[in-house]
Scaffold this motif. Sequence first.
Motif, PDB file in Angstrom:
ATOM      1  N   PRO A   1      22.570 -10.034 -10.008  1.00 46.38           N
ATOM      2  CA  PRO A   1      21.715 -10.794 -10.613  1.00 46.38           C
ATOM      3  C   PRO A   1      21.468 -10.635 -11.797  1.00 46.38           C
ATOM      4  CG  PRO A   1      20.685  -9.091  -9.111  1.00 46.38           C
ATOM      5  CD  PRO A   1      22.239  -8.939  -9.132  1.00 46.38           C
ATOM      6  N   ASP A   2      20.629 -11.457 -12.447  1.00 47.47           N
ATOM      7  CA  ASP A   2      20.356 -11.472 -14.011  1.00 47.47           C
ATOM      8  C   ASP A   2      19.223 -10.266 -14.157  1.00 47.47           C
ATOM      9  OD1 ASP A   2      21.877 -13.582 -14.318  1.00 47.47           O
ATOM     10  OD2 ASP A   2      20.397 -14.834 -14.214  1.00 47.47           O
ATOM     11  N   VAL A   3      19.250  -9.691 -15.384  1.00 44.49           N
ATOM     12  CA  VAL A   3      18.151  -8.710 -15.883  1.00 44.49           C
ATOM     13  C   VAL A   3      16.968  -9.783 -16.174  1.00 44.49           C
ATOM     14  CG1 VAL A   3      17.333  -7.418 -17.922  1.00 44.49           C
ATOM     15  CG2 VAL A   3      19.863  -6.920 -16.916  1.00 44.49           C
TER      16      VAL A   3
ATOM     17  N   PRO B   1      15.518  -9.212  -8.060  1.00 43.15           N
ATOM     18  CA  PRO B   1      15.654  -8.750  -6.720  1.00 43.15           C
ATOM     19  C   PRO B   1      16.854  -9.520  -5.981  1.00 43.15           C
ATOM     20  CG  PRO B   1      13.249  -9.165  -7.020  1.00 43.15           C
ATOM     21  CD  PRO B   1      14.134  -9.541  -8.142  1.00 43.15           C
ATOM     22  N   GLU B   2      17.520  -8.907  -4.984  1.00 43.22           N
ATOM     23  CA  GLU B   2      18.356  -9.879  -4.244  1.00 43.22           C
ATOM     24  C   GLU B   2      18.543  -9.006  -2.764  1.00 43.22           C
ATOM     25  OE1 GLU B   2      22.501  -9.852  -5.538  1.00 43.22           O
ATOM     26  OE2 GLU B   2      22.476  -7.703  -5.846  1.00 43.22           O
ATOM     27  N   TYR B   3      18.712 -10.071  -1.880  1.00 41.94           N
ATOM     28  CA  TYR B   3      18.918  -9.688  -0.745  1.00 41.94           C
ATOM     29  C   TYR B   3      20.207  -8.572  -0.324  1.00 41.94           C
ATOM     30  CZ  TYR B   3      18.635  -9.016   4.496  1.00 41.94           C
ATOM     31  OH  TYR B   3      18.677  -8.617   5.713  1.00 41.94           O
TER      32      TYR B   3
ATOM     33  N   PRO C   1      22.712  -7.232   2.422  1.00 45.76           N
ATOM     34  CA  PRO C   1      23.124  -7.203   3.909  1.00 45.76           C
ATOM     35  C   PRO C   1      23.154  -5.775   4.435  1.00 45.76           C
ATOM     36  CG  PRO C   1      24.197  -8.921   2.636  1.00 45.76           C
ATOM     37  CD  PRO C   1      23.507  -8.276   1.746  1.00 45.76           C
ATOM     38  N   TYR C   2      23.953  -4.896   3.296  1.00 46.69           N
ATOM     39  CA  TYR C   2      24.208  -3.561   3.712  1.00 46.69           C
ATOM     40  C   TYR C   2      22.989  -2.633   3.965  1.00 46.69           C
ATOM     41  CZ  TYR C   2      25.940   1.132   3.131  1.00 46.69           C
ATOM     42  OH  TYR C   2      26.183   2.418   3.257  1.00 46.69           O
ATOM     43  N   PHE C   3      21.777  -3.099   3.370  1.00 51.89           N
ATOM     44  CA  PHE C   3      20.728  -2.260   3.509  1.00 51.89           C
ATOM     45  C   PHE C   3      19.421  -2.880   4.433  1.00 51.89           C
ATOM     46  CE2 PHE C   3      21.676  -0.593  -0.677  1.00 51.89           C
ATOM     47  CZ  PHE C   3      22.054   0.841  -0.427  1.00 51.89           C
ATOM     48  N   ARG C   4      19.693  -4.337   4.615  1.00 53.56           N
ATOM     49  CA  ARG C   4      19.059  -5.366   5.421  1.00 53.56           C
ATOM     50  C   ARG C   4      17.840  -5.439   4.756  1.00 53.56           C
ATOM     51  NH1 ARG C   4      19.912  -3.427  11.254  1.00 53.56           N
ATOM     52  NH2 ARG C   4      19.944  -1.408  10.251  1.00 53.56           N
ATOM     53  N   CYS C   5      17.589  -5.197   3.685  1.00 61.85           N
ATOM     54  CA  CYS C   5      16.227  -5.654   2.784  1.00 61.85           C
ATOM     55  C   CYS C   5      16.506  -6.067   1.288  1.00 61.85           C
ATOM     56  CB  CYS C   5      15.543  -4.327   2.778  1.00 61.85           C
ATOM     57  SG  CYS C   5      16.269  -3.075   1.715  1.00 61.85           S
ATOM     58  N   TRP C   6      15.496  -6.301   0.811  1.00 66.05           N
ATOM     59  CA  TRP C   6      15.612  -6.785  -0.713  1.00 66.05           C
ATOM     60  C   TRP C   6      15.627  -5.697  -1.648  1.00 66.05           C
ATOM     61  CZ3 TRP C   6      15.672 -11.784  -2.580  1.00 66.05           C
ATOM     62  CH2 TRP C   6      15.787 -12.732  -1.648  1.00 66.05           C
ATOM     63  N   VAL C   7      16.183  -5.669  -2.704  1.00 68.70           N
ATOM     64  CA  VAL C   7      16.632  -4.573  -3.627  1.00 68.70           C
ATOM     65  C   VAL C   7      16.486  -5.121  -5.091  1.00 68.70           C
ATOM     66  CG1 VAL C   7      18.245  -2.953  -4.316  1.00 68.70           C
ATOM     67  CG2 VAL C   7      18.347  -3.481  -1.963  1.00 68.70           C
ATOM     68  N   ALA C   8      16.054  -4.295  -5.952  1.00 67.24           N
ATOM     69  CA  ALA C   8      15.819  -4.536  -7.382  1.00 67.24           C
ATOM     70  C   ALA C   8      16.227  -3.547  -8.250  1.00 67.24           C
ATOM     71  CB  ALA C   8      14.358  -5.080  -7.658  1.00 67.24           C
ATOM     72  N   ASP C   9      17.210  -3.528  -8.760  1.00 68.99           N
ATOM     73  CA  ASP C   9      17.697  -2.455  -9.722  1.00 68.99           C
ATOM     74  C   ASP C   9      16.932  -2.316 -10.840  1.00 68.99           C
ATOM     75  OD1 ASP C   9      19.858  -1.929  -7.768  1.00 68.99           O
ATOM     76  OD2 ASP C   9      21.317  -3.308  -8.805  1.00 68.99           O
ATOM     77  N   VAL C  10      16.873  -0.890 -11.261  1.00 72.43           N
ATOM     78  CA  VAL C  10      16.138  -0.570 -12.534  1.00 72.43           C
ATOM     79  C   VAL C  10      17.064   0.358 -13.181  1.00 72.43           C
ATOM     80  CG1 VAL C  10      14.890   1.166 -11.249  1.00 72.43           C
ATOM     81  CG2 VAL C  10      13.892   0.057 -13.398  1.00 72.43           C
ATOM     82  N   GLU C  11      17.171   0.443 -14.482  1.00 75.58           N
ATOM     83  CA  GLU C  11      17.635   1.469 -15.191  1.00 75.58           C
ATOM     84  C   GLU C  11      16.786   1.727 -16.717  1.00 75.58           C
ATOM     85  OE1 GLU C  11      22.147   0.950 -16.523  1.00 75.58           O
ATOM     86  OE2 GLU C  11      21.104   0.058 -18.282  1.00 75.58           O
TER      87      GLU C  11
END
Length: 102
Positions: A2-4, A29-31, A33-43
Amino acid sequence: MPDVIAERTLELTLPSGTQEGIRVRVWAPEYSPYFRCWVADVEVAGAGDTDKSHGAGIDAFQALYSALHLIPAMLVKYEDDGRLSWLGEGWTGVPAIDLTNA
């Protein structure tokens, strides 16, 4: 990937007076399937180090909120190196989120 969706550069002023940029980035955030939830990366990157993590949630809103909550904890490691600031102010513009009174 996904985009920053948000980026901020903080200033780390070292005891010597020199400054280094500390970049904080959050991805949309993107869904997962591996974790079966939504994830939003942060750095958080700068001063020769990069720290990555992600917030997670049952929907995109919760994942984003979780990712934003991580930022103050990720910035703590710079406190021993010097003083963090944003736009010349004595704070980072990233408020700690208190979940104890929620």
